[in-house]
Design a protein around this motif. Structure first.
Motif, PDB file in Angstrom:
ATOM      1  N   TYR A   1       8.863 -42.351-108.289  1.00  0.00           N
ATOM      2  CA  TYR A   1       9.680 -43.383-107.509  1.00  0.00           C
ATOM      3  C   TYR A   1      10.379 -43.266-105.733  1.00  0.00           C
ATOM      4  CZ  TYR A   1      13.043 -46.939-106.157  1.00  0.00           C
ATOM      5  OH  TYR A   1      13.475 -48.087-105.147  1.00  0.00           O
ATOM      6  N   GLN A   2       9.331 -43.767-104.807  1.00  0.00           N
ATOM      7  CA  GLN A   2       9.828 -44.069-103.870  1.00  0.00           C
ATOM      8  C   GLN A   2      10.908 -44.755-102.833  1.00  0.00           C
ATOM      9  OE1 GLN A   2       7.987 -41.033-101.564  1.00  0.00           O
ATOM     10  NE2 GLN A   2       7.621 -40.321-103.626  1.00  0.00           N
ATOM     11  N   SER A   3      10.185 -46.283-103.349  1.00  0.00           N
ATOM     12  CA  SER A   3      11.726 -47.329-102.741  1.00  0.00           C
ATOM     13  C   SER A   3      10.508 -48.677-103.445  1.00  0.00           C
ATOM     14  CB  SER A   3      10.717 -47.716-101.280  1.00  0.00           C
ATOM     15  OG  SER A   3       9.604 -48.204-101.030  1.00  0.00           O
TER      16      SER A   3
ATOM     17  N   ILE B   1       9.220 -59.074-104.942  1.00  0.00           N
ATOM     18  CA  ILE B   1       9.727 -57.993-105.292  1.00  0.00           C
ATOM     19  C   ILE B   1       8.631 -56.677-105.740  1.00  0.00           C
ATOM     20  CG2 ILE B   1      10.255 -58.251-107.784  1.00  0.00           C
ATOM     21  CD1 ILE B   1      13.282 -56.782-106.642  1.00  0.00           C
ATOM     22  N   PHE B   2       8.406 -55.714-104.935  1.00  0.00           N
ATOM     23  CA  PHE B   2       7.777 -54.360-104.932  1.00  0.00           C
ATOM     24  C   PHE B   2       8.748 -52.999-105.024  1.00  0.00           C
ATOM     25  CE2 PHE B   2       6.063 -58.005-102.512  1.00  0.00           C
ATOM     26  CZ  PHE B   2       4.559 -58.041-103.183  1.00  0.00           C
ATOM     27  N   ALA B   3       7.974 -52.030-106.200  1.00  0.00           N
ATOM     28  CA  ALA B   3       8.242 -51.006-106.073  1.00  0.00           C
ATOM     29  C   ALA B   3       7.224 -49.449-105.365  1.00  0.00           C
ATOM     30  CB  ALA B   3       8.925 -50.784-107.891  1.00  0.00           C
ATOM     31  N   GLY B   4       7.655 -49.231-104.733  1.00  0.00           N
ATOM     32  CA  GLY B   4       6.423 -48.263-104.879  1.00  0.00           C
ATOM     33  C   GLY B   4       6.455 -46.858-105.143  1.00  0.00           C
TER      34      GLY B   4
ATOM     35  N   VAL C   1       3.325 -51.828-107.608  1.00  0.00           N
ATOM     36  CA  VAL C   1       4.187 -52.298-108.849  1.00  0.00           C
ATOM     37  C   VAL C   1       4.762 -54.406-107.975  1.00  0.00           C
ATOM     38  CG1 VAL C   1       2.808 -51.551-110.347  1.00  0.00           C
ATOM     39  CG2 VAL C   1       5.601 -51.679-110.397  1.00  0.00           C
ATOM     40  N   GLY C   2       4.329 -54.865-108.515  1.00  0.00           N
ATOM     41  CA  GLY C   2       5.246 -56.142-108.002  1.00  0.00           C
ATOM     42  C   GLY C   2       4.691 -57.146-108.572  1.00  0.00           C
TER      43      GLY C   2
ATOM     44  N   ARG D   1       3.290 -64.357-110.533  1.00  0.00           N
ATOM     45  CA  ARG D   1       2.654 -63.103-109.887  1.00  0.00           C
ATOM     46  C   ARG D   1       3.048 -61.729-110.655  1.00  0.00           C
ATOM     47  NH1 ARG D   1       3.173 -67.043-105.922  1.00  0.00           N
ATOM     48  NH2 ARG D   1       0.900 -68.710-105.497  1.00  0.00           N
ATOM     49  N   PHE D   2       1.398 -61.189-110.889  1.00  0.00           N
ATOM     50  CA  PHE D   2       1.890 -59.742-111.719  1.00  0.00           C
ATOM     51  C   PHE D   2       1.181 -59.198-110.394  1.00  0.00           C
ATOM     52  CE2 PHE D   2       4.132 -60.664-115.581  1.00  0.00           C
ATOM     53  CZ  PHE D   2       4.786 -59.838-115.765  1.00  0.00           C
ATOM     54  N   TYR D   3       1.482 -58.102-109.808  1.00  0.00           N
ATOM     55  CA  TYR D   3       0.977 -57.351-108.011  1.00  0.00           C
ATOM     56  C   TYR D   3       0.598 -55.643-109.101  1.00  0.00           C
ATOM     57  CZ  TYR D   3       2.407 -61.253-105.555  1.00  0.00           C
ATOM     58  OH  TYR D   3       2.282 -62.150-105.365  1.00  0.00           O
ATOM     59  N   TRP D   4      -0.466 -55.299-108.622  1.00  0.00           N
ATOM     60  CA  TRP D   4      -0.207 -53.896-109.286  1.00  0.00           C
ATOM     61  C   TRP D   4      -1.592 -52.859-107.863  1.00  0.00           C
ATOM     62  CZ3 TRP D   4      -5.196 -51.229-110.790  1.00  0.00           C
ATOM     63  CH2 TRP D   4      -4.705 -49.592-110.814  1.00  0.00           C
ATOM     64  N   SER D   5      -1.083 -51.902-107.951  1.00  0.00           N
ATOM     65  CA  SER D   5      -1.881 -51.408-106.190  1.00  0.00           C
ATOM     66  C   SER D   5      -1.880 -50.119-106.225  1.00  0.00           C
ATOM     67  CB  SER D   5      -1.428 -52.342-104.391  1.00  0.00           C
ATOM     68  OG  SER D   5      -1.630 -53.962-104.218  1.00  0.00           O
TER      69      SER D   5
END
Length: 752
Positions: free
Chosen positions: A739-741, A730-733, A717-718, A700-704
């Protein structure tokens, strides 16, 4: 080649390459021997084999499969209805076990008391297209009577339409799908002639290993291009399986199965269990689709009896004469011995739903999800030491929860439910609880009256933050220097939901929120004005009105109870709330409006796109309030959005959820069984990577994306993987694309 080497001819061939004639003769002899000695099925002594796959046999197989796939599109829904008597014989043997087998019965049907279980069933089955099955068990016998879960397993694999592009609720890509050449390679292994019919044996193999794909042989009838037999191997859930299903050659039933043999082998938690099923079909009625009329019919939304198993009062028949009539093959000597042994031991005790003794074992109560049924009362407990009640996320750390359910059913399926929950978030050192109850007074209209009391995320409003900063503007320190704890949040809610017409639900409710400042001693004296703000309680009394509508909502009726199944259209929801001051010391005076739309779009075989878009704002803000949106909130524990991970901001700090009076959010998830792991398996030489890819059911690919006035652009994104046991993401904010975390989230899929 092994046989040639064993006879010493392999070396002769290597030394004398010029003896091509001898080699050809030996090869023909070897092929002939292998044809008659290799297999035990009915085709093995008749098929004319073409040997190893070459370009010619592959091209010929492809041309045949193009014709089969073309015909499959016509035959997929050609049967509108049939009734049949199905005889099933099953045997389950525990090959290897350890102490963890006590957990195994949650994963696959097993009787730990009987290591070699033999049973027979007679079932009256009805089929109504599309994929609508009703199995009514008429008789059962055995040295151990199968429970409902075992009965479902025995029947589940029979719900196979060989002409459908997918099988078993889209869990497997079939080799006759329209895009099968993208996933499978085909080779013509041989042909035979039976009663004037030419039958081709087509070997199909996956281009990459996956639980979504199978391998095996298709036996195709020339000219009609129908399937005479399928022999396929694959992996489903926790089992490796082999299914051999043969079909009728009579033109009246040429696409219906006549016999099926299934072998299952489970390997879980160091335990190994083997199960075999043999089935035969006797058809009493078959109706075909009327081509001119059926295509123009508006399909019914009622999916009642969809894969339904009716087995409440199954008679146990021991009479051997009865079973001799229904068996298509007599029992083997070994099976006869098992029956005789059971009779000698006088095995007559049968587990029933009201046998509460099976739940008293301490180990099962502590480590398993416990289910108890007594007449019209059902109890379910998650288990105190159940590892599947654990979860993990970067923001919350480890989470642990306990759930208890008790329900009582009355006449016409009316029901009372009691559902307390409690959980602990280790990283934040917070306990969350929720005690709720439901009175389902109109199950056919989904009419439910609910009451709930609990706590939620600790927070403070942006207005409080602004007030304190205003008071501290001339000080040497600011709001962050105070290191304040959030306000504790408790709530009570009563709401009523009822369906006005199919897919349209009306929800009304009243909620009371109480926010109490945490009693933490502040090292720095903030002053009297700030102290007054921090020590004040905030109460809200809020009536709500909501609508939810899903066009063309498919449903099923379970007795009088209506259950939603799926829809090809989005679900639209609107909620309006109004804070009323003066009720129970409430001070909230504001309005809140939210709207939400979400949908799951199928993009082809086992590929889908989920989206969830919502927005909200507070209006007529006449008092201090805590932004407490319904559709924009932090989840403390995994909550289902098809994969229990998506549909929420996983890395966003908690204070941002309450920091603004308006928001717009969008979440997208793309799911497919073949994305990165397909590339990694092909290009990687690591055995671990190649093996791991076989156990990944989906990627799965995530985008919020989020917009609020105080946080104009926040993006997550994840990437995630999942199977029947767990989901990992796994996600990146990114704040304004900076980039934050980064973090990951883990949730058990099993037993949810």
């Amino acid at each position: 080649r092994d046989r040639l080497r064993s006879r010493g001819l392999g070396d002769v061939y290597k030394r004398q390459k010029s003896l091509k004639k001898l080699y050809s003769i030996l090869t023909l002899i070897l092929i002939s021997i292998s044809i008659f000695a290799k297999s035990t099925d009915t085709y093995s002594d008749k098929i004319l084999s073409f040997g190893k796959g070459n370009r010619e046999t592959r091209e010929r197989a492809d041309s045949i499969m193009h014709l089969v796939i073309e015909k499959a599109a016509q035959y997929q829904n050609t049967v509108s209805k049939y009734e049949a008597e199905i005889y099933i014989k099953g045997r389950t043997e525990i090959l290897k076990q350890n102490m963890l087998i006590r957990l195994a019965h949650h994963i696959f049907p097993i009787d730990r008391k009987n290591k070699d279980m033999l049973f027979e069933m007679v079932c009256q089955s009805k089929f109504n297209a599309p994929q609508n099955y009703l199995h009514d068990l008429k008789a059962v016998n055995g040295n151990s009577i199968p429970n409902g879960k075992k009965q479902q397993e025995a029947l589940a694999f029979l719900n196979l339409n060989v002409y459908s592009p997918t099988a078993y609720d889209d869990a497997i890509f079939m080799p006759i799908a329209s895009n099968a050449f993208k996933f499978y390679t085909f080779n013509l292994e041989g042909l035979e002639t039976i009663n004037g019919l030419t039958i081709y044996k087509i070997r199909f193999l996956p281009k990459q290993w996956s639980q979504k794909l199978v391998c095996g042989d298709l036996y195709v009838i020339d000219q009609s291009w129908t399937i005479d037999k399928i022999d396929m191997n694959g992996r489903y859930s926790f089992a490796e399986f082999n299914l051999v299903m043969s079909y009728g050659r009579d033109f009246r039933r040429f696409i219906l199965p006549e016999k099926a043999d299934l072998f299952l082998r489970y390997r879980v938690l160091g335990n190994a269990v083997a199960t075999t099923y043999h089935s035969s079909f006797k058809y009493q009625e078959v109706e075909w689709v009327e081509e001119d009329n059926e295509s123009h019919k508006w399909k019914s939304l009622d999916l009642t009896n969809y894969y339904k198993l009716s087995s409440d009062t199954v008679p146990i028949i021991r009479d051997s004469t009865y079973w001799n009539i229904h068996r298509d093959n007599p029992l083997s000597p070994d099976e006869t011995h098992l029956y005789s042994k059971a009779q000698e031991q006088n095995i007559s005790k049968i587990d029933t739903a009201d046998d509460l003794q099976k739940y008293v074992k301490l180990t099962e109560q502590l480590t398993n999800t416990v289910n108890m049924d007594y007449k019209t009362t059902r109890i379910k407990y998650s288990g105190f030491l159940n590892p599947f009640q654990l979860g993990y996320s970067a923001r919350n750390g480890i989470t642990y929860k306990q759930r208890f359910r008790i329900s009582k059913t009355f006449a016409r399926d009316k029901q009372i439910r009691f559902r307390p929950e409690i959980g602990y978030v280790f990283k934040r050192k917070q306990i969350f609880f929720k005690v709720g109850g439901d009175w389902e007074y109109s199950p056919q209209k989904r009419g439910i009256l609910s009451v709930e009391v609990g706590n939620s995320n600790e927070s403070y409003s942006s207005e409080i933050t602004q007030k304190i900063n205003e008071e501290l503007k001339d000080s040497t320190f600011n709001f962050d220097d105070l290191n304040l704890e959030y306000f504790k949040h408790y709530y009570a809610e009563i709401k009523n939901s009822i369906e006005l017409f199919n897919g349209f639900q009306l929800t009304t409710g009243i909620s009371y929120h109480r926010r109490i400042p945490s009693k933490k001693k502040v090292a720095i004296d903030p002053g009297d004005d700030v102290e007054e703000i921090l020590s004040q309680n905030y109460n809200d009394f809020t009536p709500t009105l909501g609508f939810s509508y899903t066009p063309r909502q498919y449903y099923r009726m379970d007795g009088y109870r209506k259950e939603y199944v799926y829809s090809y259209y989005p679900t639209i929801s609107i909620e309006i709330a109004r804070g009323i001051p003066g009720v129970g010391k409430s001070s909230g005076d504001y309005g809140r409006i939210e709207a939400d739309v979400h949908q799951s779009l199928m993009l082809g075989l086992c590929r889908r796109l989920n989206y969830h878009i919502s927005a909200g704002l507070y209006t007529q803000q006449k008092s201090t309030y805590f932004a407490d949106f319904r559709y924009f909130t932090r989840r403390n524990f995994p909550d289902t959005w098809d994969d229990q991970i998506g549909g929420v901001f996983n890395l966003l700090k908690g204070e941002w959820f309450n920091a603004s009076d308006k928001y717009i959010q969008a979440h997208f998830m793309y799911e497919s069984p073949f994305i990165l792991f397909k590339v990694l398996r092909i290009n990687s030489t690591k055995k671990f990577m190649q093996t791991a890819s076989r156990y990944i059911l989906s990627e799965r690919f995530y985008w919020s994306q989020l917009w609020t006035p105080v946080l104009p652009s926040y993006t997550e994104v994840g990437y995630g993987i999942g199977n029947h046991i767990f989901n990992i993401g796994i996600f990146a904010g990114f704040d304004r694309w900076h980039y934050q975390s980064m973090g990951f989230k883990f949730a058990f899929e099993l037993f949810q």
